[in-house]
Write an enzyme that holds these catalytic residues in place. Structure first.
Site, PDB file in Angstrom:
ATOM      1  N   ARG A  41      -6.823  21.654   5.570  1.00  0.00           N
ATOM      2  CA  ARG A  41      -7.385  20.892   6.688  1.00  0.00           C
ATOM      3  C   ARG A  41      -7.893  21.806   7.801  1.00  0.00           C
ATOM      4  O   ARG A  41      -8.898  21.497   8.443  1.00  0.00           O
ATOM      5  CB  ARG A  41      -6.336  19.916   7.236  1.00  0.00           C
ATOM      6  CG  ARG A  41      -6.118  18.728   6.317  1.00  0.00           C
ATOM      7  CD  ARG A  41      -5.016  17.824   6.825  1.00  0.00           C
ATOM      8  NE  ARG A  41      -4.916  16.615   6.015  1.00  0.00           N
ATOM      9  CZ  ARG A  41      -3.922  15.758   6.087  1.00  0.00           C
ATOM     10  NH1 ARG A  41      -2.928  15.974   6.937  1.00  0.00           N
ATOM     11  NH2 ARG A  41      -3.892  14.686   5.318  1.00  0.00           N
ATOM     12  N   LYS A 198       2.591  -0.275  -6.975  1.00  0.00           N
ATOM     13  CA  LYS A 198       2.700  -1.660  -6.536  1.00  0.00           C
ATOM     14  C   LYS A 198       1.349  -2.359  -6.354  1.00  0.00           C
ATOM     15  O   LYS A 198       0.454  -1.823  -5.723  1.00  0.00           O
ATOM     16  CB  LYS A 198       3.459  -1.730  -5.206  1.00  0.00           C
ATOM     17  CG  LYS A 198       4.936  -1.362  -5.319  1.00  0.00           C
ATOM     18  CD  LYS A 198       5.637  -1.571  -3.989  1.00  0.00           C
ATOM     19  CE  LYS A 198       7.128  -1.329  -4.123  1.00  0.00           C
ATOM     20  NZ  LYS A 198       7.828  -1.567  -2.835  1.00  0.00           N
ATOM     21  N   GLY A 351      -3.387  10.737  -1.911  1.00  0.00           N
ATOM     22  CA  GLY A 351      -2.579  11.930  -2.156  1.00  0.00           C
ATOM     23  C   GLY A 351      -2.311  12.243  -3.611  1.00  0.00           C
ATOM     24  O   GLY A 351      -2.509  13.382  -4.075  1.00  0.00           O
TER      25      GLY A 351
END
Length: 397
Positions: A41, A198, A351
């Protein structure tokens, strides 16, 4: 989406000698000693800073780091390690400035790093008084932190309201361009891969995509819920039984449009969730009551890979199996390589997705890798991100 681009302001001379405030994403991982363990980053933020320095701007950069408490600065909240790394990358000293809200001394051609912005009282809730003070610090505000663009905070939204000029930095502009290419005006067929544990966390994404994509590939625990919706036994696999109706609704939406949600025809099962568990390939109709489905099977993976090779655009969020375990990585590995080899424009985010891309070494073959996890998911949901909204408003005058 019409926005002002910082690159254009630099090219036409509008940024020359101006006070430029850059909101970067410098929220990097650190070890227990405060040492930076991965600096992607920080390196990604350098182009915008160099761009500003090259036109003689007086440059202020800030970011959040970790989860500080507003008004309670602690040593572990400090951007000091970031300032050190930024100095190395830029080849010049980058002073770290504390208590900067009421004014910053910075000369043209100089860059300073402003201490952790989330320590400022009112940052998270975008306090109007703070926002006005932030806007007064600069001539040009540059938003270059896509990972924070789904939050309306002082340094992501408020400052954009009150700065004389508000624009997108090169990183944010690239995200906007890639998202538009993949979702607003995609080359067809448009295939989306949405995977994860999920359905509930990605239900709105699935619904939104069901109205737009030509093929919706589901994986992980989400696929198990869709298998239940298709009437298959999934044994003791991770799934959300109370959301089977929602999964059926997504299948029906796709079917009504002549599109589909491919249901696995074979799976890889185990009796326990462990790296050394014995992996067994089974037909999707042969799953036993004590089986756990931990990956799609080779037949399913091959079919999906063949379909991805025909795609015009691919959106990828999530591995399709437990790719961290070697015995259950084939599905994700096969899909990753298909995306890499496809001529489609591909955009990937999240991620676990980035971890899979790194594991299989396909970074250079993915069209665009999104830097924002939550922001990327909200875009897939069809939401307008606050940062996009305010930058569009400011561009319209």
């Amino acid at each position: 989406m019409t926005i002002i681009r910082f690159s254009d302001l630099c090219a036409n001379g509008s940024a020359k000698g101006k006070r430029v405030f850059i909101r970067a994403d410098l929220n990097v991982p650190q070890d227990d000693d405060g040492q930076i363990t991965e600096d992607t980053r920080i390196r990604a933020s350098v182009p915008a800073i160099r761009m500003a320095l090259e036109v003689g701007a007086a440059v202020m950069v800030t970011s959040h780091l970790g989860r500080p408490t507003e008004g309670e600065f602690k040593p572990e909240d400090s951007l000091a390690p970031v300032a050190e790394r930024l100095s190395e990358l830029l080849g010049c000293r980058v002073p770290l400035i504390s208590n900067w809200v009421d004014g910053v001394d910075v000369e043209p051609g100089q860059v300073v790093l402003l201490e952790n912005c989330r320590v400022n009282i009112g940052e998270k809730k975008n306090n109007d008084e703070l926002a006005r003070k932030l806007g007064a610090l600069c001539d040009i505000f540059v938003h270059d932190a896509f990972g924070t663009s789904h939050r309306a905070e002082g340094t992501t939204y408020g400052i954009a309201q009150y700065a004389p000029v508000a624009c997108a930095g090169p990183l944010l502009a690239a995200e906007i361009d890639a998202i538009a290419k993949a979702l607003a005006n995609p080359k067809r067929p448009l295939d989306a891969i949405v995977a994860g544990s999920k359905v509930s966390t990605k239900l709105t994404i699935l619904r939104s995509l069901a109205n737009n994509v030509d093929q919706l590939i589901v994986g992980g625990g989400i696929a198990n819920t869709f298998m239940l919706a298709a009437g298959l036994n999934i044994g003791k696999s991770l799934a959300e039984h109370d959301l089977v109706g929602e999964a059926k609704a997504v299948i029906d939406i796709m079917k009504a449009r002549g599109a589909e949600v491919p249901i696995p025809t074979d799976v890889v099962t185990a009796k326990t969730f462990a790296a050394d568990a014995v992996a067994t390939v089974k037909k999707a109709t042969d799953v036993a009551d004590d089986d756990m489905i931990l990956d799609i099977g080779p037949e399913t993976a091959a079919k999906l890979a063949a379909q991805l090779m025909k795609a015009g655009t691919i959106v990828w969020n999530g591995p399709v199996g437990v790719f961290e375990f070697a015995a259950f990585e084939n599905g994700t590995k096969t899909i990753a390589h298909a995306i890499a080899e496809s001529s489609a424009f591909s955009i990937a985010g999240g991620g676990d997705t980035l971890a899979a891309i790194a594991k299989y070494g396909i970074e250079k073959q993915v069209g665009y890798i999104s830097t924002g996890g939550g922001a990327f998911l909200e875009v897939l949901e069809g939401k307008t991100l606050p940062a996009f909204e305010i930058l569009t408003q400011r561009a319209a005058g």
